[in-house]
Structure formats: structure tokens, C-alpha cells
Scaffold this motif. Structure first.
Motif, PDB file in Angstrom:
ATOM      1  N   ILE A 128       0.833  -1.208   0.000  1.00  0.00           N
ATOM      2  CA  ILE A 128       0.000   0.000   0.000  1.00  0.00           C
ATOM      3  C   ILE A 128       0.864   1.254   0.000  1.00  0.00           C
ATOM      4  N   CYS A 129       2.004   1.211   0.682  1.00  0.00           N
ATOM      5  CA  CYS A 129       2.908   2.362   0.723  1.00  0.00           C
ATOM      6  C   CYS A 129       3.919   2.344  -0.421  1.00  0.00           C
ATOM      7  N   VAL A 130       3.739   1.410  -1.367  1.00  0.00           N
ATOM      8  CA  VAL A 130       4.599   1.251  -2.555  1.00  0.00           C
ATOM      9  C   VAL A 130       6.083   1.354  -2.200  1.00  0.00           C
ATOM     10  N   THR A 131       6.496   0.545  -1.239  1.00  0.00           N
ATOM     11  CA  THR A 131       7.874   0.584  -0.771  1.00  0.00           C
ATOM     12  C   THR A 131       8.764  -0.374  -1.526  1.00  0.00           C
ATOM     13  N   GLY A 132       8.430  -1.670  -1.519  1.00  0.00           N
ATOM     14  CA  GLY A 132       9.244  -2.640  -2.223  1.00  0.00           C
ATOM     15  C   GLY A 132      10.099  -3.504  -1.323  1.00  0.00           C
ATOM     16  N   LEU A 133      10.146  -3.206  -0.032  1.00  0.00           N
ATOM     17  CA  LEU A 133      10.856  -4.076   0.897  1.00  0.00           C
ATOM     18  C   LEU A 133       9.985  -5.295   1.210  1.00  0.00           C
ATOM     19  N   SER A 134      10.627  -6.400   1.565  1.00  0.00           N
ATOM     20  CA  SER A 134       9.873  -7.614   1.848  1.00  0.00           C
ATOM     21  C   SER A 134      10.617  -8.449   2.872  1.00  0.00           C
ATOM     22  N   THR A 135       9.849  -9.220   3.620  1.00  0.00           N
ATOM     23  CA  THR A 135      10.412 -10.171   4.569  1.00  0.00           C
ATOM     24  C   THR A 135      10.266 -11.603   4.071  1.00  0.00           C
ATOM     25  N   VAL A 136       9.603 -11.777   2.925  1.00  0.00           N
ATOM     26  CA  VAL A 136       9.470 -13.090   2.299  1.00  0.00           C
ATOM     27  C   VAL A 136       9.957 -12.963   0.855  1.00  0.00           C
ATOM     28  N   ASP A 137      10.183 -14.099   0.219  1.00  0.00           N
ATOM     29  CA  ASP A 137      10.585 -14.103  -1.185  1.00  0.00           C
ATOM     30  C   ASP A 137       9.347 -13.826  -2.036  1.00  0.00           C
ATOM     31  N   MET A 138       9.254 -12.624  -2.587  1.00  0.00           N
ATOM     32  CA  MET A 138       8.068 -12.229  -3.332  1.00  0.00           C
ATOM     33  C   MET A 138       7.849 -13.081  -4.578  1.00  0.00           C
ATOM     34  N   ALA A 139       8.899 -13.692  -5.101  1.00  0.00           N
ATOM     35  CA  ALA A 139       8.780 -14.478  -6.326  1.00  0.00           C
ATOM     36  C   ALA A 139       8.238 -15.874  -6.073  1.00  0.00           C
ATOM     37  N   THR A 140       8.433 -16.416  -4.886  1.00  0.00           N
ATOM     38  CA  THR A 140       8.054 -17.800  -4.612  1.00  0.00           C
ATOM     39  C   THR A 140       7.014 -17.957  -3.514  1.00  0.00           C
ATOM     40  N   HIS A 141       6.891 -16.992  -2.640  1.00  0.00           N
ATOM     41  CA  HIS A 141       6.004 -17.176  -1.479  1.00  0.00           C
ATOM     42  C   HIS A 141       4.536 -17.053  -1.850  1.00  0.00           C
ATOM     43  N   TRP A 142       4.193 -16.159  -2.777  1.00  0.00           N
ATOM     44  CA  TRP A 142       2.791 -15.854  -3.043  1.00  0.00           C
ATOM     45  C   TRP A 142       2.249 -16.680  -4.198  1.00  0.00           C
ATOM     46  N   SER A 143       0.979 -17.002  -4.108  1.00  0.00           N
ATOM     47  CA  SER A 143       0.259 -17.711  -5.160  1.00  0.00           C
ATOM     48  C   SER A 143      -0.170 -16.710  -6.235  1.00  0.00           C
ATOM     49  N   PRO A 144      -0.771 -17.192  -7.348  1.00  0.00           N
ATOM     50  CA  PRO A 144      -1.298 -16.226  -8.331  1.00  0.00           C
ATOM     51  C   PRO A 144      -2.265 -15.216  -7.718  1.00  0.00           C
ATOM     52  N   PHE A 145      -3.098 -15.663  -6.784  1.00  0.00           N
ATOM     53  CA  PHE A 145      -4.003 -14.725  -6.096  1.00  0.00           C
ATOM     54  C   PHE A 145      -3.217 -13.695  -5.300  1.00  0.00           C
ATOM     55  N   SER A 149       5.707  -8.867 -17.674  1.00  0.00           N
ATOM     56  CA  SER A 149       5.740  -7.517 -18.255  1.00  0.00           C
ATOM     57  C   SER A 149       4.757  -6.606 -17.543  1.00  0.00           C
ATOM     58  N   VAL A 150       3.544  -7.106 -17.312  1.00  0.00           N
ATOM     59  CA  VAL A 150       2.540  -6.323 -16.584  1.00  0.00           C
ATOM     60  C   VAL A 150       3.011  -6.059 -15.155  1.00  0.00           C
ATOM     61  N   TYR A 151       3.581  -7.070 -14.517  1.00  0.00           N
ATOM     62  CA  TYR A 151       4.054  -6.964 -13.138  1.00  0.00           C
ATOM     63  C   TYR A 151       5.164  -5.925 -13.029  1.00  0.00           C
ATOM     64  N   TYR A 152       6.168  -6.039 -13.892  1.00  0.00           N
ATOM     65  CA  TYR A 152       7.288  -5.096 -13.844  1.00  0.00           C
ATOM     66  C   TYR A 152       6.838  -3.673 -14.174  1.00  0.00           C
ATOM     67  N   ALA A 153       5.898  -3.527 -15.123  1.00  0.00           N
ATOM     68  CA  ALA A 153       5.412  -2.191 -15.478  1.00  0.00           C
ATOM     69  C   ALA A 153       4.727  -1.526 -14.299  1.00  0.00           C
ATOM     70  N   ALA A 154       3.897  -2.301 -13.566  1.00  0.00           N
ATOM     71  CA  ALA A 154       3.230  -1.747 -12.384  1.00  0.00           C
ATOM     72  C   ALA A 154       4.238  -1.386 -11.306  1.00  0.00           C
ATOM     73  N   MET A 155       5.239  -2.249 -11.105  1.00  0.00           N
ATOM     74  CA  MET A 155       6.249  -1.972 -10.081  1.00  0.00           C
ATOM     75  C   MET A 155       7.129  -0.773 -10.447  1.00  0.00           C
ATOM     76  N   ALA A 156       7.370  -0.576 -11.745  1.00  0.00           N
ATOM     77  CA  ALA A 156       8.201   0.547 -12.177  1.00  0.00           C
ATOM     78  C   ALA A 156       7.455   1.868 -12.022  1.00  0.00           C
ATOM     79  N   SER A 173      10.026  -7.812  -7.624  1.00  0.00           N
ATOM     80  CA  SER A 173      10.380  -8.582  -8.815  1.00  0.00           C
ATOM     81  C   SER A 173       9.717  -9.945  -8.744  1.00  0.00           C
ATOM     82  N   PRO A 174       9.127 -10.424  -9.849  1.00  0.00           N
ATOM     83  CA  PRO A 174       8.516 -11.755  -9.849  1.00  0.00           C
ATOM     84  C   PRO A 174       9.531 -12.868 -10.063  1.00  0.00           C
TER      85      PRO A 174
END
Length: 494
Positions: free
Chosen positions: A91-108, A212-219, A226-227
Motif C-alpha cells: 500500500i505504501c509502494v515501498t518494495g521491501l519484503s520479509t518473504v521471497d516475493m517471487a516464490t512465497h505468493w500464489s497467483p491470487f 511484463s505487466v508486473y514489472y510495469a506496475a512496479m516501475a 520482482s517476480p
């Protein structure tokens, strides 16, 4: 003499006015009316408090969603501190994480991340105004004041205001349309830049489209997630893809008032407001200065740019300069930077991007105001001036308050994290400033923090994203006219 009686006009039967709400009553209209009046009263009395409540509600909502088993790739419940930290970071568009964002989360869970960063990037107040305009098909005065204060907190200052500001009150409706359209268009353009390049790099079709959609939103939202499990390692030498990311980060960090000025006429710089000019000039100075400093400090570092040729060193230094403005992407291991480069990165992250943008920090216009005040004092002038315009003294007070708020937040958080983690000061300071400035770059410290440190970093991100805007709005709204003056006395300064 005879008089003729005037014929009386036949009166039409009067039909009582029936509003749309009377003909089509809303469900539980009494509760709806009470809630609406409560929200209107809160917005009118304290827009800053309303902003904090909205951000808090969104963080709590996304914390619950991230905690659900359906959100994790292993279909298990994510621990509370990890779910809360991810929700605040999204929500604060920070980008820090305590889990591996590429592997921890499901498609949802990944969909929640993309939706959340767009909500946080656009700005909750602006998003609320857009929703209100869509629902009512018109923008009311309170919604205009709310959105105007989101783009320029000093607008709610008591008393007359010069309308030559970043966005005039009558243009707020156009600004909101620009916010929505520019978000979709810029993210679509960045997606179009990244998608074919990923296909050429051998990424499968479906994965390339999603990434591509993911990186565009993050940029564009300046988040930096990063996925890919290895981050940007596989694209470290792909300058086309890195250039697309830099474009999205740069446009997102400028701010919607600047994008709105470009949409109205980018070929007419004379019509640009002082805010637009200060943002562009300060941004370009910081980008070029940051690039030069990274070249000078890192050209002999074998762990970063020491093994690169001149052209690659220049490009990677520019990429690093752009990302420290709040982008959050990195092609190198941040902890491998020299201590001097880490300190420069701290300074760039603390400054951040433009006001009313997806970037964090104290904002480039705040820095510009402080330097203009210093220059005016050095010249012996009583007023700050830039581009033929005079800047009032209350803007300087707001700038000083924002800087002090940021410095205090960073100092307190650094002390707490140092005590909790027992890690070196330069690594702690880097991650704390990255959290406050919602940048997302990390030395690796954040992922190794215990739950107590995670909560401190989450609070730092929240105060960094919400604190500077709401503090400026609260201070601007709380100023009152004083009908008397006390005796003057000058303390010694310096």
C-alpha cells in the motif's frame, strides 16, 4: 363606467419535488446518511486524519487477505508480521519484503500485490475522489478540495491563495482524469516495451506477458518488487529492458501535476507552473549528480562496476541513480557498495521524487525550497524567488517541518533497529531510510529481522508514506490568523 373582470389564469397543479433518493431510496438510507455525514464532517475538519484512516483501513484489509491460505503458494497461513509488513509495503509502494516475493505468493497473492501497489501509487485520496466522481458523475466542492490538497497540501491554507499553483481548483476534475488515464497509459507503454524483449530473452509467452505487466506496475508505482527469484540478475545486461524500467520509474517519480502539465502542453514550458519547473530542474540535477558520483566512487570496485567498460559503467551508474530516487530495482548486490556510495544512496533516497507522485522521500521541491531560502539569505534578500515568482514564507516553514519529521522518524527507527538487530550502522541506516522513503532497496537486513524489527520497519514505511503528506496538510490547515504581535527578540543561530 363598467369594469371588466380579468380572466383568471388556470393554475397548474403543483407537483411536489421528489429527489432521486426519495424515488429510489438507498438501502438502509438512515445508516447511509449518517455514515456519509460522518465522513463529510471528518474530511472537512481534518483531511490529514481522514488520509491516515483510509491508509490504515487498506493496510488492515490487505493484511487479512495476505494472511489467507489462498494467497500463499503453499496454501498455508502467512505469519501475521509477514502479512502485515507485505501489506504496508504494498500500500505504501515501498518494495521491501520479509518473504521471497517471487516464490512465497500464489497467483491470487501476486494479483493482490499488483492491485495494491496501483492503489497506493495513485494515492488513496485521489482514488477516493475518482470513485466519488464516477459514482455521482460529477465532482463536488469537497471532493475538489480533497483532491486539490492531495496534489498540493498548502492549498488548504487559510486565506487567499495565488491560483498560479501546480493545479488550479477548477482543474481538479481534469487532473483526476489525467491520473487515471496516465496510470493506465504509462503502464501499458512500459508493458509493450518489456514484453517483446522478454520473448527475445527466451521467457515463455504466458510468463513474459504476466511479468511484463508486473514489472510495469512496479516501475511506475516506484515499488521495485520482482517476480523473478533472482531479481534482475538475468536482465542485468539487457539495457532495453532496464531502460524501460527506468522510463516507468522516472515518469512515476515526477508526480501527477507534472504529468498533467505535459498533457496540457509539453511544448509550452512558459505556461508551466513554478512547481513543475522546480520539480524538473531539481530532478535532472539529482539524476546527473547521482550518476557522476556513482561513477567516481564505484569505478574501482570489483564487486560492482570495477569490471565494466566505460559505457557500461555510465549506464549502470545512471540506473542506480534513478532507482535510488524511489525505484527500488537493482542489478547489483547493494551491500557490495562502498560505504561512501551507501551514504550517497541514503541522501538520494531521503530526498525521493516529486510531490503527489508514486515516489517517497521528503520530495525534490522540499529540497529546492530549502536551497532557495539559503540562497536568498546569502544574498541578503527577504523573499525567496525562482523563475520570476516569489515564494511565500509559509512554504519554507512547511518544508522545514517535513524535513524535521523525516529526520526524526529515521533517527528513532534507526536506534530501535540497531538495538534489535545489533547490525552495523551503515546497513541499518540504509534500510531504514529505504523504508521511510518507500524506495525498496535493501542490504539484506530487512529479511533477517525478528518480528519486533519487522513491526518497527512497517511503522517506518507507514509514517514515511503517509506522514509527510498528512503532516504538510495538517500544518497548512492548522495555521490561524493572530491579531497581535509579541515583542521581538533574536536568539543566536549558528
Amino acid at each position: 363606467m363598467t369594469y371588466r373582470r380579468r380572466p383568471q389564469r388556470k393554475r397548474e397543479p403543483q407537483v411536489p419535488f421528489v429527489s432521486s433518493e426519495t424515488r429510489f431510496p438507498a438501502p438502509n438510507s438512515s445508516w447511509y446518511a449518517r455514515g456519509r455525514d460522518l465522513v463529510d464532517d471528518l474530511v472537512r475538519k481534518s483531511p490529514s486524519r481522514f488520509a491516515i484512516l483510509v491508509f490504515t483501513a487498506l493496510v488492515l484489509l490487505f493484511t487479512v487477505l495476505f494472511s489467507l491460505p489462498i494467497a500463499s503458494s503453499t496454501s498455508t497461513i502467512t505469519p501475521l508480521h509477514d502479512a502485515l509488513f507485505t501489506a504496508v509495503s504494498v500500500i505504501c509502494v515501498t518494495g521491501l519484503s520479509t518473504v521471497d516475493m517471487a516464490t512465497h505468493w500464489s497467483p491470487f497473492g501476486n494479483i493482490l500485490v499488483v492491485v495494491g501497489v496501483n492503489i497506493g501509487g495513485v494515492g488513496v485520496l485521489t482514488l477516493a475522489s475518482i470513485m466519488g466522481m464516477v459514482i455521482s458523475r460529477r465532482l463536488g466542492l469537497r471532493a475538489k478540495l480533497l483532491a486539490a490538497s492531495d496534489s498540493n497540501p498548502s492549498r488548504i491554507h487559510a486565506g487567499p491563495i495565488n491560483e498560479g499553483q501546480a493545479v488550479r481548483l477548477g482543474e481538479v476534475g481534469s487532473l483526476l482524469a489525467t491520473v487515471a488515464i496516465s496510470t493506465l497509459v504509462i503502464e501499458a507503454v512500459v508493458t509493450a516495451i518489456l514484453f517483446p524483449r522478454m520473448l527475445l530473452d527466451g521467457v515463455p509467452l504466458g510468463e513474459a506477458a504476466w511479468h511484463s505487466v508486473y514489472y510495469a506496475a512496479m516501475a511506475f508505482t516506484n515499488t521495485g518488487f520482482s517476480p523473478n527469484a533472482g531479481g534482475l540478475d538475468q536482465f542485468a545486461n539487457d539495457y532495453w529492458l532496464l531502460g524501460g524500467l527506468m522510463l516507468g520509474v522516472f515518469l512515476g517519480s515526477l508526480g501527477f501535476p507534472v504529468i498533467y502539465a505535459f498533457a496540457r502542453g509539453w511544448l509550452s514550458p512558459r505556461r508551466w507552473s513554478l512547481h513543475v519547473k522546480l520539480t524538473l530542474v531539481t530532478t535532472f540535477i539529482l539524476l546527473v549528480a547521482g550518476m557522476i558520483v556513482y561513477i567516481v566512487l564505484e569505478f574501482d570496485n570489483p564487486k560492482t562496476f570495477g569490471s565494466l567498460n566505460a559505457g557500461d559503467t555510465i549506464f549502470q551508474s545512471l540506473f542506480m541513480s534513478v532507482m535510488t530516487r524511489s525505484g527500488g530495482f537493482a542489478t547489483i548486490t547493494v551491500s557490495d557498495l562502498h560505504g561512501s556510495s551507501l551514504l550517497v544512496s541514503d541522501m538520494l533516497m531521503f530526498i525521493g521524487g516529486g510531490s503527489a507522485s508514486t515516489a517517497g522521500g521528503i520530495k525534490v521541491t522540499t529540497l529546492a525550497i530549502l536551497f532557495l531560502a539559503a540562497f536568498a539569505e546569502a544574498r541578503g534578500r527577504a523573499q525567496m524567488e525562482a523563475f520570476g515568482r516569489r515564494i511565500p514564507a509559509d512554504i519554507l516553514r512547511l518544508a522545514v517541518s517535513v524535513v524535521l519529521w523525516g529526520a526524526t522518524t529515521v533517527a528513532v527507527s534507526s536506534i530501535l533497529i540497531l538495538q534489535i538487530s545489533k547490525q552495523p550502522f551503515d546497513l541499518v541506516l540504509f534500510d531504514v531510510i529505504s523504508a521511510f522513503a518507500t524506495c525498496g532497496l535493501s542490504t539484506g537486513l530487512t529479511q533477517d529481522l525478528p518480528p519486533a524489527g519487522v513491526y518497527v520497519m512497517a511503522a517506518t514505511m507507514f509514517m514515511g508514506r503517509v506522514g509527510t503528506v498528512t503532516l504538510a496538510a495538517a500544518l497548512a490547515a492548522s495555521q490561524s490568523r493572530q491579531l497581535f504581535k509579541r515583542p521581538e527578540e533574536r536568539p543566536i543561530v549558528g
